[in-house]
Design a protein around this motif. Structure first.
Motif, PDB file in Angstrom:
ATOM      1  N   GLY A 209       0.819  -1.204   0.000  1.00 18.26           N
ATOM      2  CA  GLY A 209       0.000   0.000   0.000  1.00 18.26           C
ATOM      3  C   GLY A 209       0.852   1.253   0.000  1.00 18.26           C
ATOM      4  O   GLY A 209       1.952   1.276   0.550  1.00 18.26           O
ATOM      5  N   GLY A 210       0.314   2.310  -0.609  1.00 14.75           N
ATOM      6  CA  GLY A 210       1.034   3.579  -0.669  1.00 14.75           C
ATOM      7  C   GLY A 210       0.235   4.718  -0.052  1.00 14.75           C
ATOM      8  O   GLY A 210      -0.806   4.503   0.581  1.00 14.75           O
ATOM      9  N   ARG A 211       0.727   5.914  -0.280  1.00  4.51           N
ATOM     10  CA  ARG A 211       0.110   7.115   0.298  1.00  4.51           C
ATOM     11  C   ARG A 211      -1.335   7.276  -0.161  1.00  4.51           C
ATOM     12  O   ARG A 211      -2.138   7.916   0.509  1.00  4.51           O
ATOM     13  N   GLY A 212      -1.638   6.672  -1.313  1.00  2.00           N
ATOM     14  CA  GLY A 212      -3.010   6.752  -1.820  1.00  2.00           C
ATOM     15  C   GLY A 212      -4.035   6.114  -0.908  1.00  2.00           C
ATOM     16  O   GLY A 212      -5.247   6.327  -1.073  1.00  2.00           O
ATOM     17  N   SER A 269       2.328   5.378  -6.557  1.00  2.00           N
ATOM     18  CA  SER A 269       2.434   6.084  -7.834  1.00  2.00           C
ATOM     19  C   SER A 269       3.423   5.428  -8.795  1.00  2.00           C
ATOM     20  O   SER A 269       3.297   5.549 -10.010  1.00  2.00           O
ATOM     21  N   GLY A 270       4.471   4.742  -8.239  1.00  2.64           N
ATOM     22  CA  GLY A 270       5.446   4.091  -9.117  1.00  2.64           C
ATOM     23  C   GLY A 270       6.701   4.924  -9.311  1.00  2.64           C
ATOM     24  O   GLY A 270       7.277   4.944 -10.410  1.00  2.64           O
ATOM     25  N   ALA A 271       7.142   5.599  -8.235  1.00  2.74           N
ATOM     26  CA  ALA A 271       8.405   6.353  -8.298  1.00  2.74           C
ATOM     27  C   ALA A 271       9.550   5.378  -8.580  1.00  2.74           C
ATOM     28  O   ALA A 271       9.478   4.201  -8.223  1.00  2.74           O
ATOM     29  N   ASP A 306     -10.689   3.442  -7.464  1.00  5.91           N
ATOM     30  CA  ASP A 306     -10.496   3.684  -6.034  1.00  5.91           C
ATOM     31  C   ASP A 306     -10.340   2.328  -5.332  1.00  5.91           C
ATOM     32  O   ASP A 306     -11.196   1.446  -5.490  1.00  5.91           O
ATOM     33  N   TYR A 307      -9.266   2.192  -4.561  1.00  9.18           N
ATOM     34  CA  TYR A 307      -9.014   0.891  -3.909  1.00  9.18           C
ATOM     35  C   TYR A 307     -10.178   0.478  -3.007  1.00  9.18           C
ATOM     36  O   TYR A 307     -10.430  -0.715  -2.810  1.00  9.18           O
ATOM     37  N   LYS A 308     -10.906   1.476  -2.466  1.00  5.08           N
ATOM     38  CA  LYS A 308     -12.003   1.137  -1.556  1.00  5.08           C
ATOM     39  C   LYS A 308     -13.136   0.430  -2.303  1.00  5.08           C
ATOM     40  O   LYS A 308     -13.938  -0.284  -1.711  1.00  5.08           O
TER      41      LYS A 308
HETATM   42  P1  FAD Z   1       2.523   9.083  -3.975  1.00  2.66           P
HETATM   43  O1  FAD Z   1       3.617   9.343  -4.929  1.00  2.66           O
HETATM   44  O2  FAD Z   1       1.919  10.228  -3.251  1.00  2.66           O
HETATM   45  O3  FAD Z   1       1.413   8.261  -4.733  1.00  2.66           O
HETATM   46  C1  FAD Z   1       0.157   7.949  -4.230  1.00  2.66           C
HETATM   47  C2  FAD Z   1      -0.634   7.302  -5.353  1.00  2.66           C
HETATM   48  O4  FAD Z   1      -1.895   6.885  -4.858  1.00  2.66           O
HETATM   49  C3  FAD Z   1      -0.918   8.229  -6.525  1.00  2.66           C
HETATM   50  O5  FAD Z   1      -0.486   7.621  -7.741  1.00  2.66           O
HETATM   51  C4  FAD Z   1      -2.437   8.390  -6.527  1.00  2.66           C
HETATM   52  O6  FAD Z   1      -2.995   8.496  -7.835  1.00  2.66           O
HETATM   53  C5  FAD Z   1      -2.876   7.109  -5.853  1.00  2.66           C
HETATM   54  N1  FAD Z   1      -4.184   7.186  -5.184  1.00  2.66           N
HETATM   55  C6  FAD Z   1      -4.691   8.222  -4.469  1.00  2.66           C
HETATM   56  N2  FAD Z   1      -5.911   7.909  -3.985  1.00  2.66           N
HETATM   57  C7  FAD Z   1      -6.186   6.631  -4.383  1.00  2.66           C
HETATM   58  C8  FAD Z   1      -7.272   5.753  -4.199  1.00  2.66           C
HETATM   59  N3  FAD Z   1      -8.360   6.112  -3.463  1.00  2.66           N
HETATM   60  N4  FAD Z   1      -7.228   4.518  -4.766  1.00  2.66           N
HETATM   61  C9  FAD Z   1      -6.135   4.120  -5.509  1.00  2.66           C
HETATM   62  N5  FAD Z   1      -5.065   4.957  -5.734  1.00  2.66           N
HETATM   63  C10 FAD Z   1      -5.074   6.177  -5.170  1.00  2.66           C
HETATM   64  N6  FAD Z   1       9.935   5.191  -2.056  1.00  2.66           N
HETATM   65  C11 FAD Z   1       9.614   3.895  -1.859  1.00  2.66           C
HETATM   66  O7  FAD Z   1       8.437   3.504  -1.995  1.00  2.66           O
HETATM   67  N7  FAD Z   1      10.569   3.001  -1.464  1.00  2.66           N
HETATM   68  C12 FAD Z   1      11.862   3.345  -1.297  1.00  2.66           C
HETATM   69  O8  FAD Z   1      12.686   2.489  -0.922  1.00  2.66           O
HETATM   70  C13 FAD Z   1      12.238   4.704  -1.536  1.00  2.66           C
HETATM   71  N8  FAD Z   1      13.529   5.096  -1.393  1.00  2.66           N
HETATM   72  C14 FAD Z   1      13.848   6.381  -1.681  1.00  2.66           C
HETATM   73  C15 FAD Z   1      15.198   6.770  -1.629  1.00  2.66           C
HETATM   74  C16 FAD Z   1      15.544   8.060  -1.950  1.00  2.66           C
HETATM   75  C17 FAD Z   1      16.999   8.432  -1.899  1.00  2.66           C
HETATM   76  C18 FAD Z   1      14.555   8.999  -2.307  1.00  2.66           C
HETATM   77  C19 FAD Z   1      14.942  10.405  -2.672  1.00  2.66           C
HETATM   78  C20 FAD Z   1      13.237   8.635  -2.341  1.00  2.66           C
HETATM   79  C21 FAD Z   1      12.847   7.324  -2.030  1.00  2.66           C
HETATM   80  N9  FAD Z   1      11.515   6.930  -2.081  1.00  2.66           N
HETATM   81  C22 FAD Z   1      11.212   5.614  -1.894  1.00  2.66           C
HETATM   82  C23 FAD Z   1      10.392   7.889  -2.246  1.00  2.66           C
HETATM   83  C24 FAD Z   1       9.853   7.945  -3.675  1.00  2.66           C
HETATM   84  O9  FAD Z   1      10.575   8.902  -4.418  1.00  2.66           O
HETATM   85  C25 FAD Z   1       8.361   8.369  -3.671  1.00  2.66           C
HETATM   86  O10 FAD Z   1       8.228   9.599  -2.996  1.00  2.66           O
HETATM   87  C26 FAD Z   1       7.433   7.352  -3.016  1.00  2.66           C
HETATM   88  O11 FAD Z   1       7.653   6.054  -3.531  1.00  2.66           O
HETATM   89  C27 FAD Z   1       5.969   7.747  -3.241  1.00  2.66           C
HETATM   90  O12 FAD Z   1       5.166   6.923  -2.461  1.00  2.66           O
HETATM   91  P2  FAD Z   1       3.659   6.636  -2.891  1.00  2.66           P
HETATM   92  O13 FAD Z   1       3.626   6.101  -4.270  1.00  2.66           O
HETATM   93  O14 FAD Z   1       3.039   5.835  -1.791  1.00  2.66           O
HETATM   94  O15 FAD Z   1       3.007   8.090  -2.797  1.00  2.66           O
END
Ligand code: FAD
Length: 323
Positions: A209-212, A269-271, A306-308
């Motif tokens: 799971g992610g920030r979403g 998001s797929g960073a 939406d995941y929910k």
């Molecule tokens: P976000 O980028 O905020 O994405 C959230 C996603 O959720 C969005 O695509 C959005 O469309 C979706 N969403 C929102 N609401 C819903 C919903 N209701 N249903 C479905 N989807 C929804 N990140 C890692 O994960 N692992 C690492 O090991 C890591 N190492 C890092 C190392 C360095 C040196 C740096 C600089 C960064 C690192 N990061 C790492 C952070 C990375 O760059 C991203 O910031 C991070 O992966 C973003 O996390 P996220 O996808 O959960 O959040």
């Protein structure tokens, strides 16, 4: 100083799969350097793990002591030094884990030797050890020559292929003396293990799971989906950084590299740093409201939604299928 020494890893007394990846990497390197290959395990009661840790080692060193479990950095360092003293290797390989990240740099400082961490490839060029590792967020692969008399390398797990080799020529049990009490007291080993469920880096299915997800109150959606398919729980870095779950669940460049058959990414998001940790997954499924999210570039299957709305139906169907 000669020989390659390979450290395996154990979980609950059993050999962790990453150990055989290390064994294969060590065997290739020892052959290229034309040096002997030895193995080592650290723990308490290692006979069962030693049986499985087949790498064609000349000698398998078992560093044993009751104080070695639960893990502390001081005890692990004392154990590793005992193995290094026993076989005087020119290269030592460790799986790159949360634990080795903590103690191997300290070991390198004590031995005053070179260390490169989180490597994804190893090669011998003459007598030089050349290692590769992703840098700058995984966008570039750097190559390093490791210097020192006892060159230390941690190797990313889930990247190399592991396979059992021949049984060890000899087993050398070393009773490791307990180091003097340090200033760290371990208080949450039990909690971390209970939370972890299926161990992330060994898992064949992962729901991540992610920030979403929107907040910790919604995390149960991920736990329920993982439980429904008997998988492990993963997360992106912001989720761990925000304390929704422990960092032991973090997948990615600065977390754990995983190699599951199935990786389901929910609201991630797929960073590039996340994708770096899942590059060896067989099948990736993305669930995301944003159809342009980068996760879809890696996903084999995707649901824009939406995941929910998506996950409850998935959980219900998975429960029906699995009975
Ligand atoms: P976000 O980028 O905020 O994405 C959230 C996603 O959720 C969005 O695509 C959005 O469309 C979706 N969403 C929102 N609401 C819903 C919903 N209701 N249903 C479905 N989807 C929804 N990140 C890692 O994960 N692992 C690492 O090991 C890591 N190492 C890092 C190392 C360095 C040196 C740096 C600089 C960064 C690192 N990061 C790492 C952070 C990375 O760059 C991203 O910031 C991070 O992966 C973003 O996390 P996220 O996808 O959960 O959040």
């Amino acid at each position: 100083m000669a020989g390659v020494l390979v450290f395996g890893d154990t979980v609950g007394g059993k050999l962790a799969p990453a150990s055989l990846e290390m064994a294969v990497a060590g065997a290739e390197l020892a052959q290229a350097l034309n040096e002997p290959l030895n193995g080592a395990l650290i723990g308490d009661g290692l006979d069962a793990a030693a049986e499985e840790f087949k790498g064609g080692f000349a000698t398998l060193h078992l560093l044993e002591g009751k104080h070695l479990r639960p893990y502390t950095a001081r005890s692990a360092i004392a154990a590793a030094r005992a193995a290094i003293d026993a076989c005087k290797p020119s290269v030592v390989l460790f799986p790159h884990t949360l634990e080795t990240r903590e103690w191997v740099p300290r070991l390198a400082a004590m031995l005053d030797t070179g260390l490169v961490m989180d490597c994804t490839a190893l090669a011998a060029e003459g007598s030089d050890l050349v290692v590769s590792k992703p840098v700058y967020g995984g966008g570039v692969v750097g190559q390093y020559v490791v210097r020192g008399t006892t060159r230390l390398v941690t190797v990313r797990t889930g990247v190399l292929e592991g396979a059992a080799g021949a049984a060890s020529g000899a087993v050398n049990k070393i009773a490791v003396a307990e180091p003097a009490a340090g200033r760290v007291t371990l208080i949450d080993e039990q909690k971390a293990q209970a939370e972890g469920g299926v161990r992330l880096k060994d898992a064949t299915t992962i729901v991540s799971g992610g920030r979403g997800l929107g907040g910790p109150d919604n995390w149960h959606y991920i736990e329920e989906a993982a439980a429904a398919i008997g998988g492990a729980v993963g997360c992106s870095r912001p989720v761990a950084d925000s304390g929704w779950v422990s960092s032991a669940h973090q997948v990615g460049l600065s977390g754990t590299s995983v190699k599951p058959d199935l990786y389901i990414a929910v609201g991630i998001s797929g960073a590039v740093q996340h994708l770096a940790g899942i590059s060896n997954s067989s099948t990736v499924v993305a669930i995301n409201t944003d159809g342009d999210a980068d996760m879809f570039t890696r996903a084999n299957y995707g649901v824009v939604g939406d995941y929910k709305e998506v996950l409850p139906g998935f959980v219900e169907r998975a429960k029906q299928i699995r009975g």
